[in-house]
Write a protein that holds these residues in place. Sequence first.
Motif, PDB file in Angstrom:
ATOM      1  N   UNK A  51       0.876  -1.160  -0.058  1.00 31.38           N
ATOM      2  CA  UNK A  51      -0.044   0.066   0.088  1.00 31.38           C
ATOM      3  C   UNK A  51       0.748   1.245  -0.003  1.00 31.38           C
ATOM      4  N   UNK A  52       0.463   2.286  -0.633  1.00 36.34           N
ATOM      5  CA  UNK A  52       1.055   3.768  -0.339  1.00 36.34           C
ATOM      6  C   UNK A  52       0.077   4.933   0.042  1.00 36.34           C
ATOM      7  N   UNK A  53       0.490   5.983   0.289  1.00 37.15           N
ATOM      8  CA  UNK A  53       0.002   7.141   0.673  1.00 37.15           C
ATOM      9  C   UNK A  53       0.677   8.458   0.333  1.00 37.15           C
ATOM     10  N   UNK A  54       0.058   9.571   0.293  1.00 40.56           N
ATOM     11  CA  UNK A  54       0.898  10.799  -0.022  1.00 40.56           C
ATOM     12  C   UNK A  54       0.556  11.440   1.171  1.00 40.56           C
ATOM     13  N   UNK A  55       1.579  12.518   1.740  1.00 42.51           N
ATOM     14  CA  UNK A  55       1.000  13.439   3.047  1.00 42.51           C
ATOM     15  C   UNK A  55       1.920  14.691   2.461  1.00 42.51           C
ATOM     16  N   UNK A  56       1.224  15.901   2.455  1.00 44.90           N
ATOM     17  CA  UNK A  56       1.428  17.108   1.935  1.00 44.90           C
ATOM     18  C   UNK A  56       2.539  17.675   3.160  1.00 44.90           C
ATOM     19  N   UNK A  57       3.693  18.126   2.625  1.00 45.38           N
ATOM     20  CA  UNK A  57       4.534  18.736   3.609  1.00 45.38           C
ATOM     21  C   UNK A  57       3.939  19.918   4.295  1.00 45.38           C
ATOM     22  N   UNK A  58       3.341  20.514   3.630  1.00 44.84           N
ATOM     23  CA  UNK A  58       2.585  21.656   4.217  1.00 44.84           C
ATOM     24  C   UNK A  58       1.674  21.423   5.467  1.00 44.84           C
ATOM     25  N   UNK A  59       1.220  20.078   5.906  1.00 44.97           N
ATOM     26  CA  UNK A  59       0.598  19.729   6.956  1.00 44.97           C
ATOM     27  C   UNK A  59       1.850  19.051   8.131  1.00 44.97           C
ATOM     28  N   UNK A  60       2.925  19.086   7.813  1.00 48.67           N
ATOM     29  CA  UNK A  60       4.048  18.704   8.446  1.00 48.67           C
ATOM     30  C   UNK A  60       5.017  19.684   8.970  1.00 48.67           C
ATOM     31  N   UNK A  61       4.508  21.208   8.959  1.00 53.71           N
ATOM     32  CA  UNK A  61       5.552  22.122   9.352  1.00 53.71           C
ATOM     33  C   UNK A  61       6.110  22.206  10.676  1.00 53.71           C
ATOM     34  N   UNK A  62       5.339  21.909  11.668  1.00 56.27           N
ATOM     35  CA  UNK A  62       5.746  21.707  13.017  1.00 56.27           C
ATOM     36  C   UNK A  62       5.853  20.160  13.600  1.00 56.27           C
ATOM     37  N   UNK A  63       6.137  19.306  12.512  1.00 50.62           N
ATOM     38  CA  UNK A  63       6.205  17.944  12.899  1.00 50.62           C
ATOM     39  C   UNK A  63       4.773  17.261  13.093  1.00 50.62           C
ATOM     40  N   UNK A  64       4.570  15.912  12.921  1.00 52.26           N
ATOM     41  CA  UNK A  64       3.412  15.394  12.859  1.00 52.26           C
ATOM     42  C   UNK A  64       3.349  13.940  13.688  1.00 52.26           C
ATOM     43  N   UNK A  65       2.419  13.321  14.216  1.00 52.22           N
ATOM     44  CA  UNK A  65       2.315  11.832  14.408  1.00 52.22           C
ATOM     45  C   UNK A  65       0.967  11.527  14.358  1.00 52.22           C
ATOM     46  N   UNK A  66       0.661  10.404  13.723  1.00 53.84           N
ATOM     47  CA  UNK A  66      -0.652   9.838  13.443  1.00 53.84           C
ATOM     48  C   UNK A  66      -0.777   8.757  12.690  1.00 53.84           C
ATOM     49  N   UNK A  67      -2.116   8.609  12.087  1.00 53.85           N
ATOM     50  CA  UNK A  67      -2.002   7.376  11.257  1.00 53.85           C
ATOM     51  C   UNK A  67      -2.827   7.888   9.911  1.00 53.85           C
ATOM     52  N   UNK A  68      -2.237   7.060   8.754  1.00 52.86           N
ATOM     53  CA  UNK A  68      -2.875   7.457   7.347  1.00 52.86           C
ATOM     54  C   UNK A  68      -3.465   5.932   6.954  1.00 52.86           C
ATOM     55  N   UNK A  69      -4.268   6.376   5.902  1.00 57.97           N
ATOM     56  CA  UNK A  69      -4.948   5.175   5.205  1.00 57.97           C
ATOM     57  C   UNK A  69      -3.886   4.908   4.083  1.00 57.97           C
ATOM     58  N   UNK A  70      -3.734   3.698   3.958  1.00 62.19           N
ATOM     59  CA  UNK A  70      -3.008   2.999   2.651  1.00 62.19           C
ATOM     60  C   UNK A  70      -3.857   2.654   1.617  1.00 62.19           C
ATOM     61  N   UNK A  71      -3.341   2.877   0.371  1.00 62.42           N
ATOM     62  CA  UNK A  71      -4.100   2.487  -0.742  1.00 62.42           C
ATOM     63  C   UNK A  71      -3.208   1.579  -1.684  1.00 62.42           C
ATOM     64  N   UNK A  72      -3.906   0.692  -2.581  1.00 64.71           N
ATOM     65  CA  UNK A  72      -3.410  -0.122  -3.583  1.00 64.71           C
ATOM     66  C   UNK A  72      -4.168  -0.091  -4.558  1.00 64.71           C
ATOM     67  N   UNK A  73      -3.772  -0.425  -5.807  1.00 59.75           N
ATOM     68  CA  UNK A  73      -4.578  -0.828  -7.062  1.00 59.75           C
ATOM     69  C   UNK A  73      -5.399  -1.967  -6.799  1.00 59.75           C
ATOM     70  N   UNK A  74      -6.647  -1.975  -7.249  1.00 61.36           N
ATOM     71  CA  UNK A  74      -7.672  -3.033  -7.168  1.00 61.36           C
ATOM     72  C   UNK A  74      -6.867  -4.154  -7.890  1.00 61.36           C
ATOM     73  N   UNK A  75      -7.269  -5.457  -7.366  1.00 64.24           N
ATOM     74  CA  UNK A  75      -6.724  -6.479  -8.061  1.00 64.24           C
ATOM     75  C   UNK A  75      -7.726  -6.962  -9.277  1.00 64.24           C
ATOM     76  N   UNK A  76      -9.172  -6.564  -9.067  1.00 70.60           N
ATOM     77  CA  UNK A  76     -10.123  -6.753 -10.128  1.00 70.60           C
ATOM     78  C   UNK A  76     -10.468  -5.375 -10.552  1.00 70.60           C
TER      79      UNK A  76
END
Length: 374
Positions: free
Chosen positions: A13-38
């Motif tokens: 899986x993969x995800x993208x986080x904007x650097x503008x959201x990390x200007x003061x550091x960050x900790x948390x969870x993000x959702x991973x996505x991947x191409x559908x198999x079907x």
Amino acid sequence: MDYDKFSADDLCGSCTVKVSDLHDGWYGKVDLQRPKRTLGSGKDDEHMLELAGRLYFGVKYDYEKISALTKKPKERSWNHQVLFNLDSLEAWGHETIMLGSVFMKTLEGAANQTPFALELSNFRIFGGLQRGGANEKIVLLKASKKRFVDFIKKSQKEKQFLQSCRGSTLDKQQTIKGIIKSLIERWETEDQADNFRKGLFQSKIVEAVDPSRFRVAYRGAKAHITVRNALNLSGGGWFDKLDPYAIVRFRGNKQELRTSVLQDAGGDPIWNCEGHLVYGGEVALEISVWDYDHYSSDDLVGTGVVQVEQFCNGFEGMVPLSVSSDKKKQKKSLKQSMITIGILWDAPPQDPTTGKPLDPTQTLASGGTRALIS
């Protein structure tokens, strides 16, 4: 990714986080996505991806410390500044023709004994200034460089004239020294007035620590010392460059802070070495720079001293290094050796203003910084 020893790794899986959201550091969870198999019939990206779990991660920044080397130096320009007044039968430009770039470097060397760097440019000649309501008549004779050089060669006085140009250049350097001294004083006065206005209306004024009380109040406190770099160290040669290291200690104290040895660093080493010393009420901080030798005793390159009056409020700046008399005899035109250090203090056991034990709940900011201006 899913590691596979015998084939290509598989995407979990993969995800993208904007650097503008990390200007003061960050900790948390993000959702991973991947191409559908079907894949379905939809062509939208949302229909081509599926959830692949969640990832917990954090981002923390290590901020670079502001120092004399990282802080952008201040600049100030003076346009239309009068440098030289030419009298009757005097010439201008002959030093540049005979000495080339050495002429400008010599003039800019007027600031060598100051913490400033001088840059001269755009020389111009003005004539016929108005005096008493009437313009004075000025006659200017102009010659091309080629004709002037040919004239000097035919006169068979080229060496004598070259020596005269060197002497007049040094005289002009002395003139510029007096000018920049007054300009620096005016600049510092303006900065002090500006800082006073800012401190009076915007910030809290920090009282300076009296050196005599400082020696008593800060006894046993830690001094955090940073040895940054050195300039114009003497010694070494083309095939045997300096391997410098520095030793810092309070005068009379056995504890010392020793930097790393920089192999073949030459005359301008950069250590950026940090450490601390315990203050015992000494009146001076001594700095010595040595040239490491693997097969014999190390050679002393230079020594410097920071008095208690300078470091009692913290220190950030360059310290002149004095060399031995033997090295002075070897190189008479030696440039001034300097070393850059910084000193910050921990909270002292006693209040330096009252002499009473300091409240452990209070914090005392005793470190100071100075901007190196060029």
